[in-house]
Design a protein around this motif. Structure first.
Motif, PDB file in Angstrom:
ATOM      1  N   ASP A  16       0.816  -1.209   0.000  1.00  0.00           N
ATOM      2  CA  ASP A  16       0.000   0.000   0.000  1.00  0.00           C
ATOM      3  C   ASP A  16       0.855   1.267   0.000  1.00  0.00           C
ATOM      4  O   ASP A  16       0.352   2.355  -0.308  1.00  0.00           O
ATOM      5  CB  ASP A  16      -0.927   0.016   1.224  1.00  0.00           C
ATOM      6  N   HIS A  17       2.128   1.133   0.378  1.00  0.00           N
ATOM      7  CA  HIS A  17       3.010   2.287   0.455  1.00  0.00           C
ATOM      8  C   HIS A  17       4.108   2.258  -0.614  1.00  0.00           C
ATOM      9  O   HIS A  17       5.140   2.896  -0.459  1.00  0.00           O
ATOM     10  CB  HIS A  17       3.645   2.367   1.849  1.00  0.00           C
ATOM     11  N   HIS A  18       3.873   1.521  -1.685  1.00  0.00           N
ATOM     12  CA  HIS A  18       4.838   1.495  -2.787  1.00  0.00           C
ATOM     13  C   HIS A  18       4.634   2.711  -3.694  1.00  0.00           C
ATOM     14  O   HIS A  18       3.498   3.113  -3.986  1.00  0.00           O
ATOM     15  CB  HIS A  18       4.675   0.222  -3.611  1.00  0.00           C
ATOM     16  N   PHE A  19       5.712   3.290  -4.148  1.00  0.00           N
ATOM     17  CA  PHE A  19       5.676   4.364  -5.143  1.00  0.00           C
ATOM     18  C   PHE A  19       7.057   4.467  -5.761  1.00  0.00           C
ATOM     19  O   PHE A  19       8.033   3.889  -5.276  1.00  0.00           O
ATOM     20  CB  PHE A  19       5.250   5.700  -4.514  1.00  0.00           C
ATOM     21  N   THR A  20       7.152   5.206  -6.851  1.00  0.00           N
ATOM     22  CA  THR A  20       8.428   5.393  -7.543  1.00  0.00           C
ATOM     23  C   THR A  20       9.086   6.681  -7.052  1.00  0.00           C
ATOM     24  O   THR A  20       8.511   7.764  -7.203  1.00  0.00           O
ATOM     25  CB  THR A  20       8.216   5.478  -9.065  1.00  0.00           C
ATOM     26  N   PRO A  21      10.257   6.590  -6.440  1.00  0.00           N
ATOM     27  CA  PRO A  21      10.913   7.805  -5.947  1.00  0.00           C
ATOM     28  C   PRO A  21      11.416   8.666  -7.106  1.00  0.00           C
ATOM     29  O   PRO A  21      11.519   8.206  -8.249  1.00  0.00           O
ATOM     30  CB  PRO A  21      12.081   7.266  -5.115  1.00  0.00           C
ATOM     31  N   VAL A  22      11.733   9.913  -6.793  1.00  0.00           N
ATOM     32  CA  VAL A  22      12.218  10.857  -7.805  1.00  0.00           C
ATOM     33  C   VAL A  22      13.690  11.179  -7.540  1.00  0.00           C
ATOM     34  O   VAL A  22      14.170  11.093  -6.412  1.00  0.00           O
ATOM     35  CB  VAL A  22      11.390  12.157  -7.800  1.00  0.00           C
ATOM     36  N   TYR A  23      14.387  11.517  -8.593  1.00  0.00           N
ATOM     37  CA  TYR A  23      15.783  11.930  -8.458  1.00  0.00           C
ATOM     38  C   TYR A  23      15.893  13.377  -7.981  1.00  0.00           C
ATOM     39  O   TYR A  23      16.788  13.725  -7.212  1.00  0.00           O
ATOM     40  CB  TYR A  23      16.516  11.793  -9.796  1.00  0.00           C
ATOM     41  N   ASN A  24      14.962  14.222  -8.467  1.00  0.00           N
ATOM     42  CA  ASN A  24      15.075  15.654  -8.205  1.00  0.00           C
ATOM     43  C   ASN A  24      13.977  16.148  -7.274  1.00  0.00           C
ATOM     44  O   ASN A  24      12.799  15.876  -7.479  1.00  0.00           O
ATOM     45  CB  ASN A  24      15.004  16.445  -9.518  1.00  0.00           C
ATOM     46  N   MET A  25      14.397  16.865  -6.253  1.00  0.00           N
ATOM     47  CA  MET A  25      13.492  17.577  -5.356  1.00  0.00           C
ATOM     48  C   MET A  25      13.748  19.068  -5.526  1.00  0.00           C
ATOM     49  O   MET A  25      14.898  19.507  -5.601  1.00  0.00           O
ATOM     50  CB  MET A  25      13.731  17.163  -3.900  1.00  0.00           C
ATOM     51  N   TYR A  26      12.667  19.858  -5.603  1.00  0.00           N
ATOM     52  CA  TYR A  26      12.779  21.305  -5.736  1.00  0.00           C
ATOM     53  C   TYR A  26      12.088  21.960  -4.542  1.00  0.00           C
ATOM     54  O   TYR A  26      11.044  21.499  -4.088  1.00  0.00           O
ATOM     55  CB  TYR A  26      12.129  21.788  -7.035  1.00  0.00           C
ATOM     56  N   ALA A  27      12.686  23.024  -4.058  1.00  0.00           N
ATOM     57  CA  ALA A  27      12.101  23.751  -2.928  1.00  0.00           C
ATOM     58  C   ALA A  27      12.197  25.246  -3.202  1.00  0.00           C
ATOM     59  O   ALA A  27      13.145  25.714  -3.854  1.00  0.00           O
ATOM     60  CB  ALA A  27      12.822  23.395  -1.631  1.00  0.00           C
TER      61      ALA A  27
END
Length: 551
Positions: free
Chosen positions: A221-232
């Motif tokens: 239920d907590h599976h997802f594809t992570p991202v390489y880039n985070m923007y803030a």
């Protein structure tokens, strides 16, 4: 590492030989001598059982010539307990270095960069020797003065990694990039300092694979594809008008993997922070508020505790210097926090003033975890009065009422309940014997039924300015916890069956830029906080010496 140091020294020496400039620096050294004391649990690790002594030191050197600034910091750790209070670490080398060049409107810096955007909520690279935080950005930074009122700043690099040693010159794999624009404008009595910033963190493959592996190991239920880039992103402004000062900031980060109470979620984050100050003769008012939701800024979602921190969140509560009150200082929460503090200072005349504070900190009510939603974290009601109407005398008295969530702040369960309740009255008297001599006495009592139970604290201090300062103090368990056999404590040592004295004998000598201090210390275990960043430290028994100087 060695090549960097040698190259830096060659450039430094060449500049010294062929041009005239200014050279300055400073030195700080700590020495600890460990005395085993099983009664206060200062034992059971190599520092007390085998090594018996340790030290750490920092030597900063700066050379300015022809618009260049060369900076080099040598770090030395010998059986030091600063990184991990229960084990010894030894290391030596270049802890930080940089070369800067100031031109007409442009400043270029390469090497170890210490800077921040806004208040530091979006990004802050800084050093805190008390907690051994050194998250310098190792890379390049450019500052450009676009106009007399606007400054642009850009930086890129990798964060220094101290997890495997203090001076190994290793860096976290992810790459960090940032931009910041800040202005400074005035019109009559109105003054504003607006700004905006953006930050991008790109995961390296090793960090990405680590995050992906953790996500796969979770429930489906907590599976997802992570991202390489985070923007803030952030926007902020300081407004000053007559007697009013108002700072406001908003921060947002894009969706990424966030560890939240032992589970990784795919969430964005945000912070809203503001501080308003108003003052005129006889009255001053300060209001501070902050709301934080899933705003975890680290080099990678794999990092925890004090590792890989990209930012610094200001603490809303007032940091109390009093010995007993400082035991329960709330750390800023980056997952879930809504906090507010009001401070009021009243001065009815020239010799009397009163300070009143109220602080309220909770978790948010929409986190989706019933046991953690809208939980009480911290309450403080505080009053203090000062009177100096008698010649050469200063009287201070007050009290603090405290509610403190030990489960979320310290992962501890005091006497079967999450909240510690405490009332702490205190008094202080200072007598000026002459222009350079003064005597100070301080008394505190903390009444609580949780944790170790109630405490009494007394201090006597004599100052002979500007050279000498000596003091003696004692912290004593007047009423120990009534349920020391509570199974929640098990072997963790959260309660003591026998009252203890924790005394401190201190002396400091100052001559010009040199300062030497020596103290015999018995210290109870507890939380050590600096600027809102906290960590747990075990009990200490022994001698501490410090040397600081500048040249």
């Amino acid at each position: 590492m060695k090549k960097t140091a040698v190259l830096f020294l060659l450039v430094f020496i060449s500049a010294r030989l062929f041009a005239q400039g200014t050279f300055s620096g400073d030195l700080m050294m700590n020495l600890n001598f460990f005395q085993r004391d099983t009664n206060i649990k200062a034992s059971g690790n190599p520092l007390y059982d085998n090594y018996l002594s340790g030290s750490e030191g920092w030597l900063d050197m700066r050379y300015n010539v022809n618009g260049f600034t060369f900076f080099l910091r040598a770090d030395a750790f010998n059986n030091s307990n600063l990184k991990n209070p229960t084990s010894a670490s030894t290391d030596f080398g270049v802890g930080a270095w940089s070369v800067s060049k100031d031109m007409k409107d442009l400043t270029i810096t390469v090497g170890s960069i210490y800077d921040q955007v806004g208040s530091g909520i979006l990004f802050r690279a800084y050093e805190d020797r008390g907690l051994l935080i050194d998250n310098a950005l190792v890379g390049i930074e450019l500052k450009y003065k676009l106009t007399n009122d606007i400054i642009l700043k850009g930086f890129t690099g990798q964060q220094k990694d101290n997890s495997n040693g203090q001076v190994n010159n290793s860096r976290y794999g992810p790459v960090i990039k940032g931009l910041n624009a800040e202005g400074d404008f005035s019109s009559g009595k109105l003054h504003i300092i607006p700004g905006a910033g953006v930050l991008n963190r790109t995961l390296d493959q090793v960090s990405y694979d680590g995050v992906a592996a953790t996500i796969i190991s979770q429930d489906s239920d907590h599976h997802f594809t992570p991202v390489y880039n985070m923007y803030a992103f952030c926007v902020y402004n300081t407004l000053t008008y007559k007697n009013l000062s108002w700072y406001i900031e908003g921060d947002y980060k894009t969706r990424e993997a966030v560890e939240e109470y032992d589970t990784i979620y795919n969430k964005p984050g945000n912070v809203e922070y503001t501080s308003i100050n108003y003052g005129k003769k006889g009255i001053a008012l300060s209001l501070t508020g902050k709301r934080t939701e899933d705003f975890v800024m680290r080099t990678s979602p794999n990092e925890t505790l004090l590792n890989g921190m990209l930012n610094w969140q200001p603490i809303v509560a007032v940091l109390r210097p009093e010995r007993l009150m400082s035991r329960y200082t709330p750390a800023s929460q980056d997952i879930s926090e809504i906090a507010g503090t009001a401070n009021l200072l009243l001065s009815p005349n020239d010799v009397t003033n009163f300070a009143l504070t109220y602080t309220n900190i909770n978790t948010l009510g929409n986190m989706g975890i019933a046991s953690l939603d809208n939980q009480k974290l911290y309450r403080e009601a505080y009053v203090e009065g000062n009177y100096q109407g008698l010649k050469d005398w200063l009287f201070t008295a007050g009290a603090q009422y405290l509610e403190y969530n030990m489960v979320l702040y310290q992962q501890r369960l005091p006497d079967g309940a999450p909240i510690l309740y405490a009332i702490t009255p205190f008094a202080e008297i200072t007598y000026r014997l002459s222009e350079h001599k003064s005597f100070r006495a301080e008394l505190q009592y903390q009444d609580t039924k949780q944790d170790y139970g109630s405490w009494a604290y007394a201090l006597l201090e004599y100052d002979f300015a500007p050279k000498w300062s000596v003091s003696v103090s004692d912290m004593y368990n007047t009423v120990i916890n009534k349920n020391p056999d509570n199974p929640n404590y098990s072997d963790a040592g959260f309660a003591t069956k026998k009252a203890q004295n924790y005394y401190n004998v201190y002396a400091a000598y100052t001559k010009g830029p040199h300062r030497f201090s020596l103290a015999y210390v018995k210290q109870v275990d507890g939380i050590n906080c600096t600027g809102g960043v906290c960590r747990y430290e075990p009990a200490f028994s022994g001698v501490k010496a410090t040397i600081t100087t500048s040249f």
